[in-house]
Design an enzyme around this catalytic site. Structure first.
Site, PDB file in Angstrom:
ATOM      1  N   LEU A   1       0.875  -1.166   0.000  1.00  0.00           N
ATOM      2  CA  LEU A   1       0.000   0.000   0.000  1.00  0.00           C
ATOM      3  C   LEU A   1       0.916   1.220   0.000  1.00  0.00           C
ATOM      4  CD1 LEU A   1      -2.617   1.638   0.394  1.00  0.00           C
ATOM      5  CD2 LEU A   1      -2.408   1.221   2.846  1.00  0.00           C
ATOM      6  N   GLU A   2       0.707   2.097  -0.997  1.00  0.00           N
ATOM      7  CA  GLU A   2       1.500   3.330  -1.068  1.00  0.00           C
ATOM      8  C   GLU A   2       0.620   4.470  -0.559  1.00  0.00           C
ATOM      9  OE1 GLU A   2       2.379   4.665  -5.086  1.00  0.00           O
ATOM     10  OE2 GLU A   2       4.269   5.562  -4.445  1.00  0.00           O
ATOM     11  N   ILE A   3       1.039   5.055   0.540  1.00  0.00           N
ATOM     12  CA  ILE A   3       0.257   6.151   1.106  1.00  0.00           C
ATOM     13  C   ILE A   3       0.917   7.462   0.705  1.00  0.00           C
ATOM     14  CG2 ILE A   3      -0.362   7.293   3.285  1.00  0.00           C
ATOM     15  CD1 ILE A   3      -0.928   4.558   4.438  1.00  0.00           C
TER      16      ILE A   3
END
Lengths: 433, 752
Positions: free
Chosen positions: B498-500
């Site tokens: 997951l790239e925040i």
């Protein structure tokens, strides 16, 4: 004498009497009957015992667990066969091993609500024959066959049947939600509470010994004689077999192998049997000239995790119902707990003795305490008398009434666990002699 | 521990002259008591959540075992962990990493082999009582014992994951496992490193008995289950000592036949050959560990124990020194770091999440959220869309019931947390909204406004976009501090990353909350700065542009795929484009092309646009670079796409078109962009850069990520190659300043 539990504005509801057929190991003398035959015998027995005019019954509620598909409302089929008026409605309830408790409390509800005055409640279980189904695939094919219009369509459906279609579906005493059999869960429960094999065997032996004594001294007066068609008259339970600790120790574990502790000897066995009770408003009973046996007072149903606390119903239900009645454990003179497994009873007793369990899992400040053994199941229990699932509840209540009469106590407590992680308890008060 | 014992410990460690009582005082990791002639040995590393076979643990274990063996009253022993979720999770990786030479690691391995050899030859039976993870060295310990009992707990897993760290089971595992579970199963375990659940372990013969986990009793379930396991194990230990329990299992017919067949040298030879070629096919020869594992097993079986153990320890030493192992261990450490919330505990937990858009992504996000017990609203605009998304979630969970990792009741319970709807009902109770609607700024703006009208003030608005800058989306928001980017990867339930993305207006609490949700969903998380394409998409875009150029230059999709997989990418570039979606690729290429100019050029975007026009949108539309849908295994190249490529044909400059050149053209553009992201501050550190590239984009794990690749390959060498490409193609290959800095000064490294 202690105070009565009568409450202002609440109708007094009484147990007039209760009977049961002898509880027999399944596959024995009842083997060729159908469930409604057994239920009929109990209902007729109740009529004989009470001399109740058939049309005086307003309603019939009956419990059953493993349903015979042909008589899914077994209450009605049995009532018709037992000669009740065809104007008396009847319905069937199911709540696993507390099905007849549910039947009785349904009756109490009908009377309390002022809708009925006299209700017959009971329960039947017939394990000598259980519905074994075709596989889902086979059923689907057969149902399609009904709809197939042409010979060709029918033949092609028949041709689609493979060997795998023919494997039958057997019922198991297993939780649908967890797929765990009850014996397996009982073994884990016993282990969780550190109940040893020895403790379990001792308790089972106690149950059989007390049951034998009660049978021999004629205390099991709720048992009626039943002439089984084509067979002899049956008038005694046939599963009571006091053994020795040595003999019991030889048995291998039945569910968790090889290190489990629950064996055939310390578990209740598959049983055929039926029971019935007559419940009335006190007013009506007295008006009809009956001398009731007991008041049915507060009751509760509880439920908890069906995986790890499947059989802890009594632990949860007991403090709740006592609180409702304003009683403590010390006030109770007679305890009748359903014995599913010796390990289950011992686990419940330990749980009831544990402050930690009460605080951690029940949100209570303190433990309720364990019943003193001299007041506990002193005429035997499900382990020895047998446990026709849906018939046991009425046996427990009737036994409490009889023990209160015999032993001179005032309050009795019934508690039972049931599949699905449910439980039940009821306070019973002796009817003034 | 009192200061006295601490001091004593430092001095006394490893000395054999201690009196028994003081030694007991000094021990911190291993303790034992003798119960009824059974020595119960309990392990517990007080400094960690898991037990590892550190030097410390080993030293104490040796001490304890010697005491037990020296005690005539002890007739059997039980080995058990006091930690509820862990037996022994493996060897201490730091201990291996601290070694400077292969010889040092080899001797570590030999020490382990020696200890376990003594355990195997123990004069008294030892029962390993396993609850929780029993991995690597932990499993090697267990299989050296005479008997194994495991709980059926969900936490109990057995396995040899060393291969995933580029290593091999170096304490006798390669020698004992084949004898215990048979050659095929041993290969499977050691080459895949997969976790084995207790039921399977029993069937395989890896454990002898299973014990059911217990529910609450007079103690907590965890505590009582360990106690119960110990009780059962003690009984079995007594039984073994009294010869009432036998270790040998009666072999079934199938087993006998298998044993007979495996006894035939030509059969074994064929197995080695098959396994070898399978490994070569899957690993492209880029991973040395699997091949070494095969060698160890083969040597042990064909040449005997002594040769087998020697090969094992030597190969273990060699592997520990490989760049592949360092890369994989680096990823392991990175993954651990990226599974923590570095932004603190959010002010409130997200108890209700709403997902907008029930497409592939939206439904995937909903699935991983309800799976962890968080109530989730899945909202779509059409009933068809909603039904499709609902079915996707159901199928995802139902597939788990088929694999028996979930019961049907658990599935139903999880599904009950999902509320599919077409309206904004109950959004007033949402703590976070994740939008996964169409990638179009005006639609996103409309959604922001609609949602903000119905959500409570504390509710976070997260956007799952793969390329649109978050600040542009946040421009429509009344509360930009609550707006954040959460870029999931497809398929959401399978992809770990997951790239925040935070803007300069995103509050710290909003970030903390997004990370907390991501962690709950089981994700590995990188937190990056805002900008077109953020980090991951920005790295992928230039590589795909280069892939398109290569295609235009006449490199066929199959050749392109084999060049990229040959470099270590798990999915070839052409296939990846099809998976991502040609339309998405075109969209991203155009957007990022506008933002970054010619640096993002290379292939002609018109190629992609033309493909989209013809309906070649990739796998989802059945056609992209390849044709999908046919059941045959052989993927067919889409001739329609080939025609388009021909019409955009470019001439390949021979100086930069050798196979290796094409590989490096693709990789260097990826890597350069990654380094540039670090230089520009989009990326906070190289660790997150490596994790993002490997877990999100499939950058070759054996290289450890773009930053570790620069370190191990040498920035100077990479820059040299890029300069050569730059000459042929221009600024797409101009190395960024940070990369040049590293090339100039070889002491500069991204990783220590």
């Amino acid at each position: 004498i202690k105070k009565t539990l009568a409450k202002p504005g609440v109708k007094n509801i009484v147990l007039v009497d209760g009977v049961r057929t002898p509880f027999l190991q399944s596959g024995t003398i009842y083997a060729d009957l159908m469930p409604h035959d057994l239920a009929r015998a109990a209902l007729q027995g109740l009529l004989n015992r009470t001399g109740l005019p058939k049309d005086a019954v307003d309603y019939i509620v009956y419990g059953t667990v493993i349903q015979e598909v042909k008589t899914s409302n077994v209450a009605r089929e049995a009532a018709l066969g037992a000669g009740f008026s065809d104007k008396t409605p009847a319905h069937t309830v199911t709540m696993a091993c507390i099905s007849s408790n549910q039947a009785m409390t349904t009756a109490v509800g009908l009377i309390a609500a002022g809708q009925c005055d006299a209700v017959v409640a009971g329960g039947v279980e017939f394990m000598s024959d259980v519905p074994i189904r075709h596989s889902r695939r086979m059923r689907k094919t057969m149902l399609s066959l009904n709809k197939a219009k042409t010979l060709g369509a029918r033949l092609s459906l028949l041709g689609s049947i493979r060997l795998a279609h023919l494997a039958p579906e057997l019922p198991a005493v297993a939780e649908f939600s967890t797929a765990e059999t009850m014996g397996h869960s009982a073994d884990r429960l016993a282990a969780a509470f550190g109940v040893s094999r020895l403790e379990q065997d001792e308790f089972a032996l106690r149950s059989h010994t007390l049951a034998k004594k009660a049978q021999d001294s004629g205390l099991l007066s709720d048992v009626i004689s039943f002439k089984v068609p084509g067979k002899d008259i049956v008038s005694k339970d046939n599963g009571i077999r006091p053994s020795t600790m040595e003999q019991m120790a030889k048995l291998k574990p039945a569910f968790i192998k090889p290190h489990g502790t629950v064996t055939a000897a310390n578990s209740s066995f598959l049983t055929d049997g039926a029971s019935a009770v007559l419940i009335m408003s006190e007013e009506k009973a007295l008006a009809m000239g009956y001398k009731p046996k007991a008041y049915l007072r507060d009751f509760v149903y509880v439920s908890q995790d069906p995986k790890d606390q499947l059989l802890l119903g009594p632990t949860y239900a007991t403090p709740k119902v006592l609180e409702k009645s304003g009683l403590t454990l010390n006030d109770i003179d007679v305890f009748e707990f359903h014995e599913a497994f010796a390990g289950q009873i011992m686990a419940n007793l330990k749980a009831m003795e544990s402050d930690w369990f009460a605080q951690t899992y029940m949100g209570r400040k303190t433990k309720v305490g364990a019943p003193p053994m001299e007041k506990f199941n002193s005429w035997g229990g499900s382990l020895s008398l047998g446990h026709p699932f849906a018939a046991t509840g009425c046996r427990l209540v009737t036994t409490v009434a009889h023990r209160l009469q015999k032993e001179g106590g005032q309050y009795g407590l019934v508690a039972a666990c049931a599949a699905g992680g449910q439980g039940h308890a009821m306070v019973i008060e002796a009817y003034p002699q | 521990m009192s200061p006295m014992t601490t001091g004593f410990w430092v001095k006394g460690h490893g000395q054999r002259s201690l009196s028994v009582s003081s030694a007991v005082l000094a021990r911190t990791h291993v303790s034992y008591e003798v119960k009824d002639n059974v020595a119960v040995v309990r392990i517990n590393d007080p400094t960690s959540k898991v037990n590892t076979l550190s030097r410390h643990m080993q030293a104490e274990m040796v001490e304890v075992m010697n005491e037990i063996w020296g005690n005539a009253a002890v007739k059997s022993a039980v080995l058990i962990s006091r930690k509820p979720g862990c037996f022994i999770a493996g060897a201490d990786i730091n201990m291996i990493q601290a070694c400077k030479t292969a010889e040092e690691v080899t001797s570590l391995s030999q020490e382990g082999q020696k200890i376990f050899d003594q355990v195997e030859k123990s004069p008294i039976p030892i029962v390993a009582a396993i609850n929780g993870s029993c991995l690597g060295g932990g499993l090697e310990f267990a299989i050296a014992c005479q008997y194994r009992i495991a709980t059926k707990s969900k936490k109990t897993i057995l396995g040899t994951p060393e291969v995933m760290l580029g290593l091999l089971p170096g304490a006798g595992g390669t020698q004992r496992l084949p004898k215990m579970v048979g050659l095929p199963a041993a290969f499977d375990m050691m080459l895949t490193g997969k976790n084995i659940r207790p039921d399977k372990a029993k069937k395989m013969g890896l454990v002898h008995q299973l014990v059911d986990p217990l529910g609450p009793g007079l103690k907590s379930p965890e505590e009582r289950t360990i106690e119960y396991l110990e009780e059962v194990a003690v009984d079995f230990a007594k039984g073994l000592a009294g010869r009432k329990v036998t270790v040998e299992k009666k072999k079934g017919l199938v087993q006998k036949i298998q044993d007979f067949v495996m006894g035939l040298p030509p059969v074994r030879k064929q197995i080695y050959k098959t396994v070898h070629s399978k490994v070569m096919k899957q690993s492209k020869g880029l991973y040395p560990a699997p091949l070494k594992i095969i060698e160890c097993i083969q040597t042990g079986i064909e040449k005997g124990n002594a040769a087998g153990y020697l090969t094992e320890s030597q190969n273990f030493g060699k592997l520990a020194m490989t760049s592949e192992s360092r890369a994989l261990i680096g990823l392991y450490h990175g993954q651990v770091t990226c599974k923590k919330n570095h932004f603190g505990k959010p002010e409130r937990d997200v108890k209700k999440l709403a997902v907008l858009g029930a497409g592939l992504m939206g439904a995937g996000i909903a699935q991983v959220t309800i799976d962890k017990g968080v109530a989730t609203i899945l909202k779509d605009t059409t009933e068809e869309g909603l039904a499709r998304g609902h079915q996707q979630v159901y199928k995802g969970l139902n597939d788990k019931t088929k694999k028996k990792s979930l019961t049907t009741f658990e599935r139903d319970g999880i599904m009950s947390l999902l509320s599919g709807q077409l309206d904004y009902r109950d959004f007033e109770n949402a703590d976070m909204v994740i939008e996964a609607v169409f990638e179009d700024l005006s639609i996103k703006h409309k959604v922001v406004k609609e949602v903000e009208a119905v959500i409570p003030p504390h509710c976070i608005f997260a956007t799952n976009t793969s390329a649109l800058p978050i600040k542009d989306i946040a421009a429509a928001s009344k509360r930009p501090e609550k707006v954040i980017g959460m870029h999931y990867f497809s398929p959401v339930d399978k992809m770990q990353l997951l790239e925040i993305i935070t803007t300069n207006k995103t509050s710290k609490d909003t970030t903390a909350s997004a990370v907390a949700v991501g962690l709950k969903q089981g994700k590995v998380i990188i937190v990056v700065g805002d900008g077109p394409g953020f980090y991951t998409t920005r790295c992928l875009a230039p590589m795909l542009a280069e892939a398109v150029r290569a295609l235009q230059e006449g490199v066929g999709p199959k050749k392109l795929d084999s060049l990229t997989t040959g470099f270590g990418f798990p999915v070839g570039a052409a296939t990846l484009a099809d998976e991502v979606g040609i339309d998405v690729a075109a969209h991203v290429a155009e957007d990022l092309g506008k933002a970054f100019g010619t640096r993002f050029g290379g292939g002609n975007v018109e190629v992609l646009k033309m493909m989209v026009q013809k309906g070649f949108k990739g796998r989802k539309s059945g056609k992209g670079c390849y044709v999908y849908g046919a059941k045959s295994k052989e993927k067919k190249v889409n001739s329609g796409a080939e025609d388009i490529l021909k019409s955009f044909k470019l001439t390949a400059p021979p100086a930069v078109s050798a196979d290796e050149d094409i590989q490096y053209r693709l990789v260097s553009r990826f890597v350069n962009e990654a380094v540039l992201c670090l230089q520009e501050g989009i990326l906070p550190d190289p660790v997150q850069g490596d994790i993002g590239a490997v877990f999100g984009l499939g950058f070759p794990p054996c290289l450890g990520g773009p930053f570790r690749f620069v370190d191990s390959h040498g920035a100077d060498k990479l820059v040299q190659k890029m300069k050569r490409f730059e000459e042929a193609y221009g600024n797409q290959f101009t190395p960024c300043q940070l990369l040049l800095d590293h090339a100039k000064d070889s002491s500069k490294r991204f990783h220590k």
